[in-house]
Design a protein around this motif. Structure first.
Motif: not given
Length: 304
Positions: A7-32
Protein backbone atom coordinates in the motif's frame (compact mmCIF):
# COMPACT_ATOMS: atom_id res chain seq x y z
CA UNK A 1 -5.74 0.29 11.08
CA UNK A 2 -4.66 -2.28 8.48
CA UNK A 3 -2.29 -1.58 5.59
CA UNK A 4 0.94 -3.09 4.27
CA UNK A 5 4.16 -2.13 2.51
CA UNK A 6 2.55 -2.68 -0.90
CA UNK A 7 0.00 0.00 0.00
CA UNK A 8 2.78 2.44 0.91
CA UNK A 9 4.78 1.64 -2.23
CA UNK A 10 1.66 2.17 -4.31
CA UNK A 11 0.87 5.48 -2.63
CA UNK A 12 4.40 6.76 -3.29
CA UNK A 13 4.10 5.69 -6.94
CA UNK A 14 0.72 7.42 -7.28
CA UNK A 15 2.07 10.60 -5.67
CA UNK A 16 5.15 10.65 -7.92
CA UNK A 17 3.15 10.09 -11.13
CA UNK A 18 0.17 12.21 -9.99
CA UNK A 19 -2.04 9.46 -11.37
CA UNK A 20 -3.63 6.31 -9.96
CA UNK A 21 -3.23 4.66 -13.36
CA UNK A 22 0.44 5.65 -13.53
CA UNK A 23 1.00 4.56 -9.94
CA UNK A 24 -0.62 1.20 -10.63
CA UNK A 25 1.73 0.68 -13.60
CA UNK A 26 4.80 1.55 -11.52
CA UNK A 27 3.68 -0.74 -8.69
CA UNK A 28 2.79 -3.54 -11.17
CA UNK A 29 -0.83 -3.70 -9.98
CA UNK A 30 -4.11 -3.81 -11.89
CA UNK A 31 -5.89 -0.46 -11.91
CA UNK A 32 -8.92 -1.84 -10.05
CA UNK A 33 -6.69 -3.36 -7.35
CA UNK A 34 -4.69 -0.11 -6.99
CA UNK A 35 -7.86 1.96 -6.71
CA UNK A 36 -9.22 -0.33 -3.97
CA UNK A 37 -5.94 -0.17 -2.07
CA UNK A 38 -5.96 3.65 -2.12
CA UNK A 39 -9.57 3.66 -0.89
CA UNK A 40 -8.54 1.19 1.81
CA UNK A 41 -5.75 3.53 2.95
CA UNK A 42 -8.18 6.44 3.16
CA UNK A 43 -10.61 4.31 5.15
CA UNK A 44 -7.85 3.05 7.46
CA UNK A 45 -6.68 6.57 8.30
CA UNK A 46 -10.14 8.14 8.16
CA UNK A 47 -8.98 11.00 5.91
CA UNK A 48 -9.01 11.93 2.23
CA UNK A 49 -5.52 11.49 0.80
CA UNK A 50 -6.06 12.43 -2.85
CA UNK A 51 -8.04 15.01 -4.77
CA UNK A 52 -9.20 13.29 -7.94
CA UNK A 53 -9.61 15.30 -11.15
CA UNK A 54 -9.69 14.97 -14.93
CA UNK A 55 -5.96 15.48 -15.22
CA UNK A 56 -4.98 13.08 -12.45
CA UNK A 57 -4.73 13.42 -8.69
CA UNK A 58 -3.31 15.95 -6.23
CA UNK A 59 -2.28 15.21 -2.65
CA UNK A 60 -4.28 16.69 0.20
CA UNK A 61 -2.44 17.99 3.27
CA UNK A 62 -3.02 14.56 4.85
CA UNK A 63 -1.68 12.93 1.68
CA UNK A 64 1.49 15.04 1.82
CA UNK A 65 2.01 13.95 5.42
CA UNK A 66 1.49 10.29 4.55
CA UNK A 67 3.90 10.58 1.61
CA UNK A 68 6.58 11.95 3.93
CA UNK A 69 6.13 9.07 6.39
CA UNK A 70 5.81 6.46 3.64
CA UNK A 71 9.12 7.45 2.08
CA UNK A 72 10.82 7.21 5.48
CA UNK A 73 9.26 3.79 6.19
CA UNK A 74 10.31 2.40 2.80
CA UNK A 75 13.79 3.87 3.19
CA UNK A 76 14.18 2.14 6.57
CA UNK A 77 12.87 -1.14 5.14
CA UNK A 78 15.43 -1.00 2.33
CA UNK A 79 18.16 -0.17 4.84
CA UNK A 80 17.10 -3.16 6.95
CA UNK A 81 17.16 -5.45 3.94
CA UNK A 82 20.58 -4.19 2.92
CA UNK A 83 22.08 -4.66 6.37
CA UNK A 84 20.71 -8.18 6.78
CA UNK A 85 21.58 -9.21 3.21
CA UNK A 86 25.17 -8.27 3.94
CA UNK A 87 25.26 -10.76 6.81
CA UNK A 88 23.46 -13.45 4.81
CA UNK A 89 25.49 -13.33 1.61
CA UNK A 90 28.79 -11.75 2.57
CA UNK A 91 28.26 -9.05 -0.07
CA UNK A 92 29.70 -5.69 0.84
CA UNK A 93 27.41 -2.96 2.14
CA UNK A 94 27.15 0.29 0.15
CA UNK A 95 26.61 3.90 1.22
CA UNK A 96 25.23 6.41 -1.28
CA UNK A 97 26.61 9.91 -0.63
CA UNK A 98 25.56 13.03 -2.54
CA UNK A 99 28.26 15.72 -2.67
CA UNK A 100 28.70 19.13 -4.25
CA UNK A 101 31.59 19.87 -6.61
CA UNK A 102 33.95 21.29 -3.98
CA UNK A 103 33.35 18.48 -1.54
CA UNK A 104 33.97 15.88 -4.21
CA UNK A 105 37.13 17.52 -5.52
CA UNK A 106 38.83 18.97 -2.45
CA UNK A 107 37.48 17.68 0.86
CA UNK A 108 36.16 14.13 0.59
CA UNK A 109 38.85 12.05 -1.19
CA UNK A 110 41.32 11.91 1.72
CA UNK A 111 38.63 11.29 4.35
CA UNK A 112 36.90 8.63 2.24
CA UNK A 113 40.18 6.87 1.46
CA UNK A 114 40.89 6.49 5.18
CA UNK A 115 37.36 5.21 5.80
CA UNK A 116 37.55 2.64 3.01
CA UNK A 117 40.92 1.39 4.26
CA UNK A 118 39.45 0.82 7.72
CA UNK A 119 36.13 -0.66 6.49
CA UNK A 120 36.88 -3.24 3.82
CA UNK A 121 33.27 -4.52 3.85
CA UNK A 122 31.72 -1.16 2.90
CA UNK A 123 31.66 0.57 -0.50
CA UNK A 124 30.88 4.27 -0.96
CA UNK A 125 29.08 5.54 -4.06
CA UNK A 126 29.57 9.32 -4.36
CA UNK A 127 27.31 11.25 -6.73
CA UNK A 128 27.90 14.92 -7.62
CA UNK A 129 24.90 17.23 -7.21
CA UNK A 130 24.30 20.93 -6.61
CA UNK A 131 23.78 21.75 -2.92
CA UNK A 132 20.16 22.79 -3.41
CA UNK A 133 19.39 19.44 -5.09
CA UNK A 134 21.15 17.58 -2.28
CA UNK A 135 19.01 19.45 0.26
CA UNK A 136 15.81 18.52 -1.56
CA UNK A 137 16.83 14.86 -1.85
CA UNK A 138 17.69 14.61 1.85
CA UNK A 139 14.55 16.45 3.00
CA UNK A 140 12.26 14.26 0.88
CA UNK A 141 13.92 11.01 1.92
CA UNK A 142 15.16 10.28 -1.61
CA UNK A 143 18.77 10.19 -0.34
CA UNK A 144 20.20 9.34 3.06
CA UNK A 145 23.46 11.28 3.31
CA UNK A 146 24.81 14.48 1.78
CA UNK A 147 27.80 16.83 1.70
CA UNK A 148 26.53 20.32 0.85
CA UNK A 149 26.75 24.07 1.45
CA UNK A 150 24.79 24.82 4.63
CA UNK A 151 22.88 27.80 3.23
CA UNK A 152 20.95 25.47 0.91
CA UNK A 153 19.54 23.28 3.71
CA UNK A 154 16.07 23.64 5.25
CA UNK A 155 15.83 23.79 9.05
CA UNK A 156 14.47 20.25 9.40
CA UNK A 157 17.62 18.61 8.00
CA UNK A 158 20.23 17.57 10.57
CA UNK A 159 23.81 18.60 9.89
CA UNK A 160 27.26 19.20 11.33
CA UNK A 161 29.96 21.47 9.92
CA UNK A 162 32.77 19.68 8.09
CA UNK A 163 34.69 22.77 7.01
CA UNK A 164 34.52 26.16 5.33
CA UNK A 165 34.47 26.71 1.60
CA UNK A 166 35.48 30.21 0.56
CA UNK A 167 35.44 30.87 -3.17
CA UNK A 168 38.21 33.17 -4.40
CA UNK A 169 39.11 34.89 -7.63
CA UNK A 170 42.25 33.50 -9.26
CA UNK A 171 44.30 35.60 -11.66
CA UNK A 172 47.71 35.41 -13.28
CA UNK A 173 50.43 36.81 -11.04
CA UNK A 174 50.75 39.79 -13.36
CA UNK A 175 47.04 39.92 -14.22
CA UNK A 176 44.63 42.83 -13.92
CA UNK A 177 43.55 42.04 -10.34
CA UNK A 178 46.79 40.52 -9.03
CA UNK A 179 47.52 43.42 -6.66
CA UNK A 180 44.03 43.43 -5.14
CA UNK A 181 43.27 41.79 -1.78
CA UNK A 182 39.47 41.93 -2.09
CA UNK A 183 36.97 42.49 -4.87
CA UNK A 184 33.25 42.77 -5.49
CA UNK A 185 32.22 40.22 -8.09
CA UNK A 186 30.47 42.96 -10.06
CA UNK A 187 33.92 44.34 -10.93
CA UNK A 188 34.87 41.32 -13.07
CA UNK A 189 32.27 42.16 -15.75
CA UNK A 190 33.80 42.06 -19.21
CA UNK A 191 36.82 39.94 -18.30
CA UNK A 192 37.56 36.55 -19.84
CA UNK A 193 36.94 33.54 -17.59
CA UNK A 194 38.17 29.98 -17.29
CA UNK A 195 35.50 27.76 -15.75
CA UNK A 196 34.33 24.30 -14.94
CA UNK A 197 32.19 22.35 -17.38
CA UNK A 198 28.57 23.49 -17.31
CA UNK A 199 27.33 20.23 -15.79
CA UNK A 200 29.21 20.73 -12.51
CA UNK A 201 27.33 21.93 -9.45
CA UNK A 202 29.85 24.68 -8.61
CA UNK A 203 29.70 26.18 -12.09
CA UNK A 204 25.90 26.31 -11.83
CA UNK A 205 26.26 28.05 -8.46
CA UNK A 206 28.63 30.69 -9.86
CA UNK A 207 26.54 31.24 -13.00
CA UNK A 208 23.36 31.67 -10.95
CA UNK A 209 24.80 34.45 -8.82
CA UNK A 210 26.44 36.10 -11.81
CA UNK A 211 23.01 36.20 -13.47
CA UNK A 212 21.51 37.81 -10.36
CA UNK A 213 24.08 40.59 -10.72
CA UNK A 214 23.23 40.97 -14.39
CA UNK A 215 26.58 39.53 -15.48
CA UNK A 216 27.12 37.24 -18.43
CA UNK A 217 30.43 35.50 -17.98
CA UNK A 218 32.59 35.18 -21.09
CA UNK A 219 34.07 31.72 -20.55
CA UNK A 220 36.94 30.99 -22.93
CA UNK A 221 37.63 27.47 -21.69
CA UNK A 222 35.75 24.88 -19.62
CA UNK A 223 37.72 22.19 -17.83
CA UNK A 224 37.00 19.32 -15.44
CA UNK A 225 39.35 20.08 -12.52
CA UNK A 226 40.74 23.01 -10.58
CA UNK A 227 44.41 22.29 -11.34
CA UNK A 228 43.79 22.56 -15.08
CA UNK A 229 41.78 25.76 -14.57
CA UNK A 230 44.59 27.35 -12.55
CA UNK A 231 47.14 26.36 -15.20
CA UNK A 232 45.04 28.18 -17.82
CA UNK A 233 44.80 31.23 -15.55
CA UNK A 234 48.56 31.19 -14.97
CA UNK A 235 49.04 31.27 -18.75
CA UNK A 236 46.94 34.43 -19.01
CA UNK A 237 43.86 32.90 -20.68
CA UNK A 238 41.48 34.47 -18.16
CA UNK A 239 40.44 34.69 -14.51
CA UNK A 240 38.56 32.03 -12.53
CA UNK A 241 36.55 31.41 -9.38
CA UNK A 242 37.74 28.35 -7.44
CA UNK A 243 37.68 27.12 -3.83
CA UNK A 244 40.33 28.71 -1.67
CA UNK A 245 41.76 25.30 -0.73
CA UNK A 246 42.37 24.46 -4.40
CA UNK A 247 43.76 27.94 -5.15
CA UNK A 248 46.16 27.76 -2.21
CA UNK A 249 47.42 24.36 -3.33
CA UNK A 250 47.89 25.45 -6.96
CA UNK A 251 49.55 28.70 -5.94
CA UNK A 252 52.49 26.76 -4.53
CA UNK A 253 53.35 25.45 -8.00
CA UNK A 254 51.92 28.06 -10.40
CA UNK A 255 52.38 31.81 -10.96
CA UNK A 256 48.86 32.81 -9.84
CA UNK A 257 47.43 35.24 -7.30
CA UNK A 258 44.22 34.95 -5.28
CA UNK A 259 41.74 37.72 -4.47
CA UNK A 260 39.04 37.45 -1.82
CA UNK A 261 35.48 37.90 -3.17
CA UNK A 262 33.43 40.13 -0.85
CA UNK A 263 30.01 38.85 -1.98
CA UNK A 264 28.24 36.74 0.64
CA UNK A 265 27.55 33.87 -1.78
CA UNK A 266 31.30 33.23 -1.98
CA UNK A 267 31.51 32.27 1.70
CA UNK A 268 29.99 28.88 2.42
CA UNK A 269 30.04 26.38 5.27
CA UNK A 270 30.26 22.79 4.12
CA UNK A 271 28.22 20.32 6.15
CA UNK A 272 27.46 16.63 6.36
CA UNK A 273 23.68 16.31 6.38
CA UNK A 274 20.96 13.70 6.83
CA UNK A 275 17.28 13.68 7.56
CA UNK A 276 18.12 11.92 10.82
CA UNK A 277 21.58 10.66 11.74
CA UNK A 278 20.01 8.36 14.35
CA UNK A 279 17.93 6.42 11.81
CA UNK A 280 20.70 5.88 9.24
CA UNK A 281 21.62 2.26 8.45
CA UNK A 282 24.75 1.00 10.18
CA UNK A 283 27.21 1.48 7.25
CA UNK A 284 26.09 5.09 6.81
CA UNK A 285 26.40 5.71 10.56
CA UNK A 286 29.96 4.41 10.47
CA UNK A 287 30.77 6.81 7.63
CA UNK A 288 29.15 9.72 9.50
CA UNK A 289 31.19 8.96 12.63
CA UNK A 290 34.37 8.86 10.54
CA UNK A 291 33.57 12.16 8.79
CA UNK A 292 32.72 13.79 12.13
CA UNK A 293 36.15 12.83 13.46
CA UNK A 294 37.79 14.02 10.23
CA UNK A 295 36.02 17.39 10.58
CA UNK A 296 37.39 17.83 14.09
CA UNK A 297 40.94 17.07 12.93
CA UNK A 298 40.68 19.70 10.17
CA UNK A 299 39.81 22.56 12.51
CA UNK A 300 42.53 25.12 13.36
CA UNK A 301 44.67 23.96 16.27
CA UNK A 302 44.02 20.27 15.63
CA UNK A 303 47.07 19.37 13.58
CA UNK A 304 46.35 21.07 10.29
Amino acid sequence: MRFDLVDLQLFIAVADSRSITGGADRAHLALASASERIKGLEAAFGVTLLKRGRRGVELTAAGESLLDHARLVMHNVEAMRGDLARFASGVRASVHLLANTVGLAEHLPKALAAFLRDNSDINVDVEERESIDIAAAIASGAAELGFAAEHALPDNVERFVFGEDRLVLVTARRGAFATRRQIDFQEVAGHDFVGLTQATALQLHIAKYAARLGLRLHVRARLRDFDAICQMVASGVGIAVVPEAAARRCRRAMPIATVRIRDQWANRKLVICARSFRTLPRPAKLLVDHLRQAAVSLRPGNGR
